[in-house]
Design a protein around this motif. Structure first.
Motif, mmCIF file in Angstrom:
data_model
loop_
_atom_site.group_PDB
_atom_site.id
_atom_site.type_symbol
_atom_site.label_atom_id
_atom_site.label_comp_id
_atom_site.label_asym_id
_atom_site.label_seq_id
_atom_site.Cartn_x
_atom_site.Cartn_y
_atom_site.Cartn_z
ATOM 1 N N GLY A 119 0.824 -1.253 0.037
ATOM 2 C CA GLY A 119 -0.032 0.029 -0.105
ATOM 3 C C GLY A 119 0.801 1.431 0.062
ATOM 4 O O GLY A 119 0.335 2.675 -0.053
ATOM 5 N N ASP A 120 2.131 1.218 0.288
ATOM 6 C CA ASP A 120 2.916 2.443 0.258
ATOM 7 C C ASP A 120 3.241 3.012 -1.068
ATOM 8 O O ASP A 120 3.143 2.168 -2.168
ATOM 9 N N ALA A 121 2.968 4.247 -1.250
ATOM 10 C CA ALA A 121 3.336 4.930 -2.563
ATOM 11 C C ALA A 121 4.869 5.067 -2.452
ATOM 12 O O ALA A 121 5.603 5.355 -1.638
ATOM 13 N N ILE A 122 5.584 4.855 -3.570
ATOM 14 C CA ILE A 122 6.771 4.893 -3.871
ATOM 15 C C ILE A 122 7.348 5.435 -5.377
ATOM 16 O O ILE A 122 6.434 5.732 -6.071
ATOM 17 N N LYS A 123 8.390 6.128 -5.392
ATOM 18 C CA LYS A 123 8.813 6.721 -6.510
ATOM 19 C C LYS A 123 10.010 5.893 -7.177
ATOM 20 O O LYS A 123 10.633 5.176 -6.310
ATOM 21 N N ALA A 124 10.306 6.412 -8.257
ATOM 22 C CA ALA A 124 11.550 5.438 -9.025
ATOM 23 C C ALA A 124 12.789 5.818 -8.206
ATOM 24 O O ALA A 124 13.084 6.765 -7.854
ATOM 25 N N GLY A 125 13.661 4.819 -8.024
ATOM 26 C CA GLY A 125 14.927 5.084 -7.196
ATOM 27 C C GLY A 125 14.813 4.735 -5.693
ATOM 28 O O GLY A 125 15.611 4.725 -4.784
ATOM 29 N N ASP A 126 13.612 4.721 -5.117
ATOM 30 C CA ASP A 126 13.550 4.394 -3.793
ATOM 31 C C ASP A 126 13.818 2.983 -3.296
ATOM 32 O O ASP A 126 13.626 1.895 -4.358
ATOM 33 N N THR A 127 14.672 2.720 -2.347
ATOM 34 C CA THR A 127 14.862 1.512 -2.061
ATOM 35 C C THR A 127 13.725 0.618 -1.532
ATOM 36 O O THR A 127 12.827 0.988 -0.515
ATOM 37 N N LEU A 128 13.624 -0.548 -2.012
ATOM 38 C CA LEU A 128 12.529 -1.642 -1.585
ATOM 39 C C LEU A 128 12.878 -2.402 -0.570
ATOM 40 O O LEU A 128 12.193 -2.615 0.380
ATOM 41 N N LEU A 129 14.216 -2.985 -0.666
ATOM 42 C CA LEU A 129 14.780 -3.931 0.407
ATOM 43 C C LEU A 129 16.311 -4.086 -0.123
ATOM 44 O O LEU A 129 16.892 -3.503 -1.178
ATOM 45 N N ILE A 130 16.757 -4.922 0.873
ATOM 46 C CA ILE A 130 18.320 -5.146 0.595
ATOM 47 C C ILE A 130 18.491 -6.680 0.326
ATOM 48 O O ILE A 130 17.773 -7.277 0.990
ATOM 49 N N VAL A 131 19.327 -7.115 -0.545
ATOM 50 C CA VAL A 131 19.673 -8.482 -0.662
ATOM 51 C C VAL A 131 21.265 -8.460 -0.391
ATOM 52 O O VAL A 131 22.169 -7.873 -1.056
ATOM 53 N N GLU A 132 21.542 -9.131 0.481
ATOM 54 C CA GLU A 132 22.924 -9.478 0.810
ATOM 55 C C GLU A 132 23.525 -10.416 0.137
ATOM 56 O O GLU A 132 22.975 -11.710 0.254
ATOM 57 N N GLY A 146 5.090 4.084 -8.059
ATOM 58 C CA GLY A 146 3.749 3.432 -8.041
ATOM 59 C C GLY A 146 3.549 3.063 -6.597
ATOM 60 O O GLY A 146 3.796 3.922 -5.586
ATOM 61 N N VAL A 147 2.745 1.868 -6.366
ATOM 62 C CA VAL A 147 2.309 1.617 -5.089
ATOM 63 C C VAL A 147 2.779 0.043 -5.034
ATOM 64 O O VAL A 147 2.436 -0.733 -5.881
ATOM 65 N N ILE A 148 3.097 -0.240 -3.673
ATOM 66 C CA ILE A 148 3.403 -1.442 -3.569
ATOM 67 C C ILE A 148 2.305 -2.574 -3.451
ATOM 68 O O ILE A 148 1.283 -2.409 -2.612
ATOM 69 N N LYS A 149 2.016 -3.450 -4.480
ATOM 70 C CA LYS A 149 0.983 -4.289 -4.645
ATOM 71 C C LYS A 149 1.002 -5.606 -3.592
ATOM 72 O O LYS A 149 0.111 -5.953 -3.005
ATOM 73 N N LYS A 150 2.309 -6.119 -3.751
ATOM 74 C CA LYS A 150 2.645 -7.507 -3.143
ATOM 75 C C LYS A 150 3.936 -7.558 -2.798
ATOM 76 O O LYS A 150 4.837 -7.080 -3.674
ATOM 77 N N ILE A 151 4.489 -8.028 -1.551
ATOM 78 C CA ILE A 151 5.855 -8.417 -1.033
ATOM 79 C C ILE A 151 5.990 -9.951 -1.065
ATOM 80 O O ILE A 151 5.062 -10.399 -0.453
ATOM 81 N N MET A 152 6.780 -10.398 -1.970
ATOM 82 C CA MET A 152 6.814 -11.781 -2.036
ATOM 83 C C MET A 152 7.792 -12.583 -1.541
ATOM 84 O O MET A 152 8.065 -13.693 -1.296
ATOM 85 N N VAL A 153 8.701 -11.834 -0.596
ATOM 86 C CA VAL A 153 9.719 -12.212 0.132
ATOM 87 C C VAL A 153 9.193 -12.076 1.783
ATOM 88 O O VAL A 153 8.862 -11.008 1.839
ATOM 89 N N ALA A 154 10.021 -12.649 2.691
ATOM 90 C CA ALA A 154 9.935 -12.320 4.124
ATOM 91 C C ALA A 154 11.377 -11.880 4.469
ATOM 92 O O ALA A 154 12.181 -12.092 3.738
ATOM 93 N N ASP A 155 11.680 -11.245 5.622
ATOM 94 C CA ASP A 155 12.733 -10.727 6.232
ATOM 95 C C ASP A 155 13.701 -11.798 6.473
ATOM 96 O O ASP A 155 13.133 -12.854 6.871
ATOM 97 N N ALA A 156 14.868 -11.860 5.941
ATOM 98 C CA ALA A 156 16.003 -12.692 6.122
ATOM 99 C C ALA A 156 15.683 -14.062 5.340
ATOM 100 O O ALA A 156 16.348 -15.120 5.568
ATOM 101 N N GLN A 157 14.803 -13.885 4.072
ATOM 102 C CA GLN A 157 14.652 -15.230 3.611
ATOM 103 C C GLN A 157 15.590 -15.296 2.276
ATOM 104 O O GLN A 157 16.164 -14.313 1.629
ATOM 105 N N PRO A 158 16.156 -16.379 2.087
ATOM 106 C CA PRO A 158 17.146 -16.710 0.826
ATOM 107 C C PRO A 158 16.413 -16.516 -0.338
ATOM 108 O O PRO A 158 15.276 -16.901 -0.385
ATOM 109 N N VAL A 159 16.987 -15.763 -1.442
ATOM 110 C CA VAL A 159 16.373 -15.557 -2.675
ATOM 111 C C VAL A 159 17.311 -16.122 -3.725
ATOM 112 O O VAL A 159 18.589 -16.095 -3.795
ATOM 113 N N GLU A 160 16.670 -16.362 -4.771
ATOM 114 C CA GLU A 160 17.405 -16.728 -6.076
ATOM 115 C C GLU A 160 17.409 -15.833 -6.810
ATOM 116 O O GLU A 160 16.700 -14.875 -7.025
ATOM 117 N N PHE A 161 18.442 -15.977 -8.060
ATOM 118 C CA PHE A 161 18.520 -14.879 -9.038
ATOM 119 C C PHE A 161 17.028 -15.131 -9.876
ATOM 120 O O PHE A 161 16.592 -16.101 -10.232
#
Length: 169
Positions: A119-132, A146-161
């Motif tokens: 639901g957050d409104a964001i603009k181009a270049g805003d940080t969405l999250l960090i991938v370590e 735009g507006v954040i419609k869906k967050i597909m990952v949880a905090d500290a979750q491993p992600v793939e390319f």
């Protein structure tokens, strides 16, 4: 005794009396690759010789900095997705995908306020999250406003390319 090739490069035969000779330098190098790339298992084969190095997530609990990350490593990624809700229908919008393999962090510090929420409104270049990845924190920024419609990952979750992280509408 039959002579065999020297896959270890150590100047010795790979098998002596039926027992496999292990190159300790190779095992150390594989273990280092596990750590640097946040893997839990790696296997190499050279002819009939196979070496598998495996690290159990529970083994890192003794280290203070890694202790906080240990629960995320032991939880399967599907569990984390279930916590935030697996989409049953397509969500329209732009999918922001992970540019690398790593661990997603939703806030700048543990326990901190998340960069974004649905639901957050964001603009181009805003940080969405960090991938370590390999101990480097890589900010993932919004390609468009735009507006954040869906967050597909949880905090500290491993992600793939190329894994979808966020949908912007």
């Amino acid at each position: 005794m039959a002579q065999s090739k020297d896959p270890t490069g150590s100047g010795e035969r790979a098998r002596i009396g039926g027992a496999m000779r292990i190159d300790p330098a190779l095992v150390r190098e594989l273990a280092q690759l596990l750590t640097e790339n946040e893997l839990t298992e790696i296997e190499v084969a050279d002819g009939d010789r196979r070496v598998k190095v495996k690290r159990e997530p529970a083994a890192v609990i003794g280290a203070a900095p890694a202790a906080a990350a240990a629960p995320a490593l032991s939880a399967p990624p599907m569990h984390a997705k279930e916590d935030i809700g697996e989409p049953t229908e397509e969500v329209a919008g732009t999918s922001v995908k992970s540019p690398m393999v790593g661990t997603a962090f939703m806030s700048p510090e543990p326990g901190g306020k998340p960069f974004i929420e649905v639901g957050d409104a964001i603009k181009a270049g805003d940080t969405l999250l960090i991938v370590e990845a390999m101990k480097v924190m890589n900010p993932i920024t919004a390609p468009e406003g735009g507006v954040i419609k869906k967050i597909m990952v949880a905090d500290a979750q491993p992600v793939e390319f190329d894994q979808p992280l966020v949908i912007i509408g």
